[in-house]
Design an enzyme around this catalytic site. Structure first.
Site, PDB file in Angstrom:
ATOM      1  N   ASP A 158       2.125   6.386   9.220  1.00 23.51           N
ATOM      2  CA  ASP A 158       2.537   6.563   7.829  1.00 23.51           C
ATOM      3  C   ASP A 158       2.936   8.010   7.565  1.00 23.51           C
ATOM      4  O   ASP A 158       3.788   8.272   6.723  1.00 23.51           O
ATOM      5  CB  ASP A 158       1.405   6.140   6.890  1.00 23.51           C
ATOM      6  CG  ASP A 158       1.081   4.666   7.022  1.00 23.51           C
ATOM      7  OD1 ASP A 158       2.022   3.859   7.001  1.00 23.51           O
ATOM      8  OD2 ASP A 158      -0.101   4.323   7.174  1.00 23.51           O
TER       9      ASP A 158
ATOM     10  N   LYS B  84      -2.695   6.761   9.152  1.00 21.19           N
ATOM     11  CA  LYS B  84      -2.370   5.375   9.437  1.00 21.19           C
ATOM     12  C   LYS B  84      -3.239   4.483   8.564  1.00 21.19           C
ATOM     13  O   LYS B  84      -4.233   4.931   8.026  1.00 21.19           O
ATOM     14  CB  LYS B  84      -2.614   5.053  10.922  1.00 21.19           C
ATOM     15  CG  LYS B  84      -1.595   5.729  11.854  1.00 21.19           C
ATOM     16  CD  LYS B  84      -1.853   5.414  13.332  1.00 21.19           C
ATOM     17  CE  LYS B  84      -1.865   3.941  13.625  1.00 21.19           C
ATOM     18  NZ  LYS B  84      -0.616   3.260  13.199  1.00 21.19           N
ATOM     19  N   GLY B  85      -2.811   3.245   8.429  1.00 20.52           N
ATOM     20  CA  GLY B  85      -3.592   2.306   7.642  1.00 20.52           C
ATOM     21  C   GLY B  85      -2.873   1.772   6.423  1.00 20.52           C
ATOM     22  O   GLY B  85      -3.457   1.034   5.630  1.00 20.52           O
TER      23      GLY B  85
ATOM     24  N   GLY C 180      -0.829  -0.467   6.481  1.00 19.36           N
ATOM     25  CA  GLY C 180      -0.854  -1.913   6.690  1.00 19.36           C
ATOM     26  C   GLY C 180      -2.258  -2.473   6.846  1.00 19.36           C
ATOM     27  O   GLY C 180      -2.428  -3.632   7.224  1.00 19.36           O
TER      28      GLY C 180
ATOM     29  N   SER D 289       1.025  -1.397  15.220  1.00 20.11           N
ATOM     30  CA  SER D 289       1.496  -2.194  14.096  1.00 20.11           C
ATOM     31  C   SER D 289       2.585  -1.445  13.339  1.00 20.11           C
ATOM     32  O   SER D 289       2.711  -0.232  13.445  1.00 20.11           O
ATOM     33  CB  SER D 289       0.317  -2.490  13.153  1.00 20.11           C
ATOM     34  OG  SER D 289      -0.783  -3.011  13.876  1.00 20.11           O
TER      35      SER D 289
ATOM     36  N   THR E  48       8.368  -0.131  13.123  1.00 26.20           N
ATOM     37  CA  THR E  48       8.966   0.508  14.295  1.00 26.20           C
ATOM     38  C   THR E  48       8.470  -0.125  15.588  1.00 26.20           C
ATOM     39  O   THR E  48       9.192  -0.162  16.593  1.00 26.20           O
ATOM     40  CB  THR E  48       8.668   2.022  14.287  1.00 26.20           C
ATOM     41  OG1 THR E  48       8.917   2.532  12.982  1.00 26.20           O
ATOM     42  CG2 THR E  48       9.554   2.767  15.272  1.00 26.20           C
TER      43      THR E  48
ATOM     44  N   GLU F 225      -6.389  -0.246  15.179  1.00 25.85           N
ATOM     45  CA  GLU F 225      -5.422   0.722  15.682  1.00 25.85           C
ATOM     46  C   GLU F 225      -6.135   1.908  16.331  1.00 25.85           C
ATOM     47  O   GLU F 225      -5.747   2.370  17.406  1.00 25.85           O
ATOM     48  CB  GLU F 225      -4.537   1.213  14.536  1.00 25.85           C
ATOM     49  CG  GLU F 225      -3.526   0.173  14.083  1.00 25.85           C
ATOM     50  CD  GLU F 225      -2.751   0.594  12.850  1.00 25.85           C
ATOM     51  OE1 GLU F 225      -1.655   0.066  12.637  1.00 25.85           O
ATOM     52  OE2 GLU F 225      -3.256   1.456  12.093  1.00 25.85           O
TER      53      GLU F 225
END
Length: 238
Positions: free
Chosen positions: A91, A101-102, A104, A34, A37, A110
């Site tokens: 991130d 990450k996270g 989003g 996600s 990029t 993920e």
């Protein structure tokens, strides 16, 4: 060329290079992560006709749309628990390829798709690089929690070995109330500042009752591709 334009070019080139290096016609199943990029990664996949017969497993509603709208064949982690390679954004990435990450709110799916892959590849822009997690990404470690447990989890986080600076329940922007994940859960952003031992912090948070997943990805990534400010690409491996 503006700085924002060169950053986008760098992101695009990083994503395209990662696809060219890691996805080929011998791959049977590929995980699609996600983030902004990853849009460029799918763009590159669609430019290569030999990749159309691969099964693509999404990590979020966003990546599901990318797969469907691109006319690619979509599968689920239930159908395909063994994945050849997963490409995803980040991130923040430290010098040891630990990742936050996270941002989003997709960290559970993920991580599920990343762990199922033989190779986990990160694509990001240079602003996501850091020597220590929590120093560049200052919005906190995303912690997905069962809604009924969010207050008790926030209280438990205060007792971890690395004390948080603060913990906040992530609120929606265009909706009154909290962000709700694809799994129907809430997200706590736990702010620790620089994280001394990401793997230890991950272990401690995963043990808290009510925690669904933690946005710390430790000892998982094989390589990270970074789009630089001048539009070039650099890689990081261990």
């Amino acid at each position: 060329m503006s700085n924002s334009s060169s950053v986008e070019i760098g992101k695009q080139r990083a994503a395209h290079q990662a696809v060219d290096d890691y996805i080929n016609s011998e791959c049977k199943v590929v995980g699609i992560g996600s983030g902004s990029t990853v849009v460029y990664a799918v763009e590159r996949i669609l430019q290569r006709p030999e990749l159309k017969d691969i099964i693509y497993v999404p990590t979020s509603f966003q990546s599901k749309l990318l797969i469907v709208e691109g006319g690619l064949t979509m599968g689920s982690i239930e159908q395909y628990p063994d994945i050849d390679v997963t490409i995803d954004g980040a991130d923040e990435v430290d010098s040891q390829l630990n990742v936050i990450k996270g941002g989003g709110a997709c960290q559970f799916q993920e991580k599920l798709v990343a762990e199922a892959a033989k190779k986990f590849v990160i694509i990001a822009d240079y602003r996501k690089k850091s020597s220590q997690l929590g120093t560049e990404w200052t919005k906190g470690v995303p912690v997905e929690v069962v809604p009924i447990a969010y207050k008790s989890v926030m209280k438990s986080i205060e007792n971890l070995s690395q004390k948080p600076l603060k913990s906040t329940l992530r609120m929606a922007i265009n909706k009154a109330g909290p962000v709700v994940t694809d799994n129907g859960n809430f997200v706590i952003d736990a702010h620790f500042g620089g994280i001394e031992d990401p793997a230890q912090l991950l272990r401690e948070m995963k043990l808290l009752t009510g925690v669904y997943e933690v946005g710390l990805f430790c000892n998982m990534a094989e390589i990270a591709y970074f789009g630089e400010a001048d539009g070039s690409v650099n890689t990081l491996t261990l």
